[in-house]
Design an enzyme around this catalytic site. Structure first.
Site, PDB file in Angstrom:
ATOM      1  N   ASP A  64       0.805  -1.220   0.000  1.00  0.00           N
ATOM      2  CA  ASP A  64       0.000   0.000   0.000  1.00  0.00           C
ATOM      3  C   ASP A  64       0.837   1.269   0.000  1.00  0.00           C
ATOM      4  O   ASP A  64       0.319   2.358  -0.212  1.00  0.00           O
ATOM      5  CB  ASP A  64      -0.841   0.030   1.280  1.00  0.00           C
ATOM      6  CG  ASP A  64      -2.193  -0.599   1.063  1.00  0.00           C
ATOM      7  OD1 ASP A  64      -2.765  -0.405  -0.011  1.00  0.00           O
ATOM      8  OD2 ASP A  64      -2.655  -1.291   1.986  1.00  0.00           O
TER       9      ASP A  64
HETATM   10  C1  BGC Z   1       0.215   1.348   6.278  1.00  0.00           C
HETATM   11  C2  BGC Z   1      -0.211   0.170   5.466  1.00  0.00           C
HETATM   12  C3  BGC Z   1      -1.710   0.207   5.308  1.00  0.00           C
HETATM   13  C4  BGC Z   1      -2.131   1.542   4.700  1.00  0.00           C
HETATM   14  C5  BGC Z   1      -3.603   1.662   4.482  1.00  0.00           C
HETATM   15  C6  BGC Z   1      -0.310   2.618   5.695  1.00  0.00           C
HETATM   16  O1  BGC Z   1       0.016   3.666   6.534  1.00  0.00           O
HETATM   17  O2  BGC Z   1       1.606   1.374   6.405  1.00  0.00           O
HETATM   18  O3  BGC Z   1       0.206  -1.029   6.074  1.00  0.00           O
HETATM   19  O4  BGC Z   1      -2.125  -0.840   4.494  1.00  0.00           O
HETATM   20  O5  BGC Z   1      -1.683   2.587   5.521  1.00  0.00           O
HETATM   21  O6  BGC Z   1      -4.292   1.746   5.658  1.00  0.00           O
HETATM   22  C1  NOJ Z   2      -2.040  -3.526   5.322  1.00  0.00           C
HETATM   23  C2  NOJ Z   2      -3.167  -3.659   4.353  1.00  0.00           C
HETATM   24  O1  NOJ Z   2      -4.327  -4.080   5.030  1.00  0.00           O
HETATM   25  C3  NOJ Z   2      -2.845  -4.642   3.264  1.00  0.00           C
HETATM   26  O2  NOJ Z   2      -3.858  -4.640   2.306  1.00  0.00           O
HETATM   27  C4  NOJ Z   2      -1.508  -4.311   2.632  1.00  0.00           C
HETATM   28  O3  NOJ Z   2      -1.243  -5.276   1.663  1.00  0.00           O
HETATM   29  C5  NOJ Z   2      -0.415  -4.245   3.678  1.00  0.00           C
HETATM   30  N1  NOJ Z   2      -0.770  -3.305   4.678  1.00  0.00           N
HETATM   31  C6  NOJ Z   2       0.952  -3.881   3.074  1.00  0.00           C
HETATM   32  O4  NOJ Z   2       1.009  -2.547   2.717  1.00  0.00           O
END
Ligand code: BGC
Ligand code: NOJ
Length: 809
Positions: free
Chosen positions: A484
């Site tokens: 993400d």
């Molecule tokens: C986090 C991710 C998460 C994304 C969406 C980011 O700040 O590091 O792990 O999936 O936010 O919520």
């Molecule tokens: C948390 C999110 O829920 C997931 O969809 C994503 O793949 C991981 N973070 C890695 O960024």
């Protein structure tokens, strides 16, 4: 250092001190009513939606961190006050024990020969939390204590509750009738639901007004009422309604008393809201009270709950001689998978319950971990998810659990999303044999006028990738893929702009080798599905596209010793030796290896060797190296984190299993098992002081080697880590995996585990598998019911039958 121990026979984790390195929690409920409960009794509960129907108030990020929950104060004759849960008064106890079990928690505190146990659970089929207190006088003299209970109500909408004070300090209302307190905030207008709190005894007094109970300047540790020893019988009018009962308890030497408290949720039909003007209709509440008025009813409900879990967990059971492995596989990993299924990413001690909806990619991956336990619910979930897909195959990144509608705020454009639907559906069909799901008519974007069979959804998912290729013929990444935080079109220089949804550059250049790996790994599932539907040409076409993608990865996605991660907006490499930071990423090494891209030519082995050399640490495999030292506009959120945390080179437990699986696929069981043990919580129990989160469930992230706090975990419970580690250990290390045409038995776990036996229920039949393991790296010799067979596929047996499998591995 440990703070407790596993009780394997009871399937409980036993915490023996209140001073764990972080609140260690458990979940109550498995259907509509859910609670979170810490080892100190903290937490809250809600009906279906943690944001919109929250019963108890909980203040996140508070001081102390775990404040607010189900509290019971014992006031001794000399005025000493203590809690069986230690918090919130924190009077030292003579002994403390918290047992987190499957769907229930028991917390026992003892002081001066008086033992008080709190048992909390949500009975199956009821919308209520039961709090049963067992008081036992273990001394030789009679004891007389005053007992005060305390709950603080949330004004239903948890977001509004914490922000809209100009309104909500006026709206709280209660009714008190005998031993029941009714919380009826907003019931006078648009809400047809209320909460109640009941105790099955006459009370000495009650309180429902927070300020009266505490005193304005006091805290949870020194409420006025408890200090003075007398309830004030306060009736809340606005401000903050609470529920507290005062009880006088007398215990002869050796005597034990059980007191049952019920915190319930009731919905009335609109036309049956009132008994008379201003007085709520309590009929349904009385039914619920009646059902749990006696301790025997509580015991029976708890037994039912336990039996339910026994049944579920018997679907996959191993006896390996390694107690840590057994407790992960048989109890805690599937338990976490079920909780993650129920909660998605909504409510934990790290997820506030007011944030995100259900993720498209998250839900599909979560499904991999529970599809064998509750296949009917997996089916429903697949249809819900597919209903949020757009006609062009793209998907809403999230949807709301109550409405099941796509979430406009998060929008679409995460180009890995569609492929996960193929993976989830394939897993479901392999598990159940229910190919009829492909004919289910499913809407696009919840539009009843635009429906197509689920198969068509999968087809559009598949082609969404090939219709969105960039300059090198690799998939466009869009806003981000699995990671993400790799936001290659974001280019954000403005604080508060969300990284996930901001696209300051419009262009079709940034490409993801990770999505390419997914396509090569998951695309063949689509081809097989097409083939099985008699669409031979379609299957052939799909396989050709997969082959082409595989070649493209080797041409444009290989960096010499490992797979590249991406091309950025300008066409520069991400995850290459040419980069200063972020030279190698775990995700493409995992997925491209699982896909077998360049398997024969040695690419896979080389990539996995590079992972070992560059990314492996003593606490697990970090996401990339070197960590980004500065913010990179062209990379987005990944470079916003300090080195070693989260996606910037943290140990992301979600993708460690991809490497584990890949290692088993090239036959390196010892390495695979070694990686497994580095992050599996049961193996980390001894270093709980470093790891800090619960030793019975996975956390999303462990701080990487660049971090000051290397080895420290955060974000426990709700993470795709649970599902993927279950897949890795159950299907690859232990090696029992439902395939299209049989149950594959092919353990690759190295030499450490010798003989083991396993029971797996699948499609109604039971497979009893005995493995003599010599670590042959995936070469197996099988006997089915005593007769040798070729290969590793045990043909599916009729429902109800038992199949004996002997395996040399
Ligand atoms: C986090 C991710 C998460 C994304 C969406 C980011 O700040 O590091 O792990 O999936 O936010 O919520
Ligand atoms: C948390 C999110 O829920 C997931 O969809 C994503 O793949 C991981 N973070 C890695 O960024």
């Amino acid at each position: 250092m440990r703070y407790g121990n596993f009780d394997d026979a009871r399937k409980e984790y036993v915490i023996t001190t209140p001073k764990t390195p972080y609140p260690w929690i458990n979940y109550l409920g498995s259907d509509r009513f859910f609670g979170l409960i810490s080892h100190q009794g903290g937490g809250y509960c809600f009906y279906r939606d943690a944001r919109l129907r929250r019963l108890l108030r909980f203040r996140y990020n508070n001081v102390p961190t775990d404040t607010g929950g189900r509290y019971f104060y014992v006031r001794e004759a000399d005025g000493t006050v203590w809690n069986p849960t230690f918090a919130p008064v924190k009077t030292e106890l003579d002994s403390f024990e918290c047992r987190h079990g499957l769907g229930y928690t028991r917390i026992t505190g003892k002081r001066r020969g008086l033992s008080v146990e709190l048992l909390a659970f949500v009975p199956n089929g009821h919308d209520a939390e039961i709090h049963q207190l067992t008081l036992k006088n273990e001394g030789t003299a009679p004891r007389e204590v005053k007992l005060f209970s305390l709950l603080e109500f949330c004004l239903w909408n948890a977001w509004d509750d914490q922000t809209n004070f100009q309104r909500n300090l006026n709206t709280g209302e209660v009714e008190v009738l005998g031993s029941t307190i009714y919380h009826k905030h907003e019931y006078r207008e648009r809400r047809n639901h209320f909460a109640f709190y009941h105790v099955n005894q006459p009370v000495a007094g009650f309180d429902t007004d927070r300020e009266s109970f505490f005193g304005l300047y006091n805290g949870f540790h020194d409420p006025d009422v408890v200090t003075s020893g007398k309830s004030k019988n306060s009736v809340a009018s606005g401000w903050s309604p609470i529920a507290s009962f005062g009880l006088d308890v007398k215990l002869a030497p050796g005597e034990e008393k059980k007191i049952v408290f019920v915190l319930g949720y009731v919905e009335n039909p609109k036309e049956e809201k009132w008994e008379k003007p201003g007085v709520i209709n309590k009929k349904r509440a009385e039914g619920l009270i009646e059902a749990f008025s006696k301790p025997e009813q509580v015991t029976a409900a708890l037994e039912k709950l336990k039996a339910g879990w026994e049944g579920l967990l018997s679907t996959y059971r191993v006896s390996s001689g390694d107690e840590k492995l057994d407790r992960m596989v048989n109890v805690w990993n599937p338990y976490q998978c079920m909780v993650t299924f129920n909660m998605s990413r909504s409510a934990s001690y790290f997820e506030s319950g007011i944030g995100r909806g259900m993720g498209f990619r998250d839900s599909n991956q979560d499904l991999l971990g529970f599809v064998h336990l509750v296949p009917e619910r997996a089916r429903e979930r697949i249809i819900d998810i597919a209903s949020t897909q757009f006609p062009d195959g793209s998907a809403y990144h999230q949807y709301q659990p109550l409405t099941k509608r796509g979430n406009h705020e998060a929008g679409s454009g995460f180009n890995d999303d569609p492929l996960w639907l193929i993976l989830g559906t394939a897993a479901y069909i392999k598990e159940t044999g229910d190919a009829a799901i492909l004919d289910e008519s499913v809407p696009f974007n919840n539009d009843e006028n635009n429906k197509a069979p689920l198969f068509e959804h999968l087809k559009r998912s598949f082609y969404h990738v090939t219709e969105n290729l960039g300059p090198h013929g690799l998939p466009l990444i869009g806003r981000a893929d699995w990671n993400d935080c790799l936001n290659l079109n974001c280019f954000s220089e403005t604080p508060d702009e969300p990284y996930q949804t901001t696209e300051n550059k419009k262009g079709r250049t940034a490409e993801s080798i990770f999505i390419a790996g997914m396509f090569v790994a998951i695309g063949p599932e689509y081809a097989t599905i097409a083939e099985k539907r008699g669409l031979a040409d379609e299957a052939k076409k799909a396989r050709e596209l997969v082959k082409k993608m595989s070649e493209t990865v080797l041409t444009h996605g290989w960096d010499g010793d490992w797979y590249l991660r991406a091309y950025d907006f300008f066409g520069n490499k991400v995850g290459s030796k040419e980069c200063e930071d972020g030279q190698i990423f775990i995700e493409p090494q995992g997925y491209c290896s699982m896909a077998g891209i360049g398997l024969e030519s040695g690419h896979v082995k080389k990539a996995l060797d590079s992972v070992k050399a560059r990314l492996d640490t003593k606490y697990g495999i970090v996401l990339q190296q070197p960590a980004y030292k500065t913010y990179h506009l062209e990379l987005g959120e990944i470079s916003s984190y300090p080195p070693g945390y989260k996606e910037n080179a943290g140990i992301f437990c979600h993708n460690n299993p991809w490497v584990i699986i890949a290692e088993t696929m090239i036959g390196r069981g010892d390495q695979a098992f070694d990686y497994y043990k580095k992050i599996a919580p049961a193996y980390l129990e001894e270093i709980s002081d470093v790891h800090r989160t619960e030793p019975y469930v996975y956390s999303q992230m462990i701080a990487g080697r660049d971090a000051v706090r290397h080895g420290e975990a955060k974000n426990s419970w709700l993470t795709g880590t649970a599902a993927w580690n279950f897949v890795a250990v159950s299907q690859y290390l232990l090696g029992v995996k439902p395939e299209w045409d049989g149950l594959s038995v092919k353990p690759v776990i190295g030499k450490e585990i010798g003989e083991f036996s396993l029971e797996r229920r699948c499609r109604g039949a039971t497979y009893k598998i005995r493995v003599k393991n010599q670590g042959r790296g995936g070469k197996v010799a099988l006997k089915v019911n005593g007769k040798p067979i070729e290969g590793h596929l045990v043909p599916y047996a009729p429902s109800g039958s038992t199949v004996e499998v002997d395996c040399e591995a």
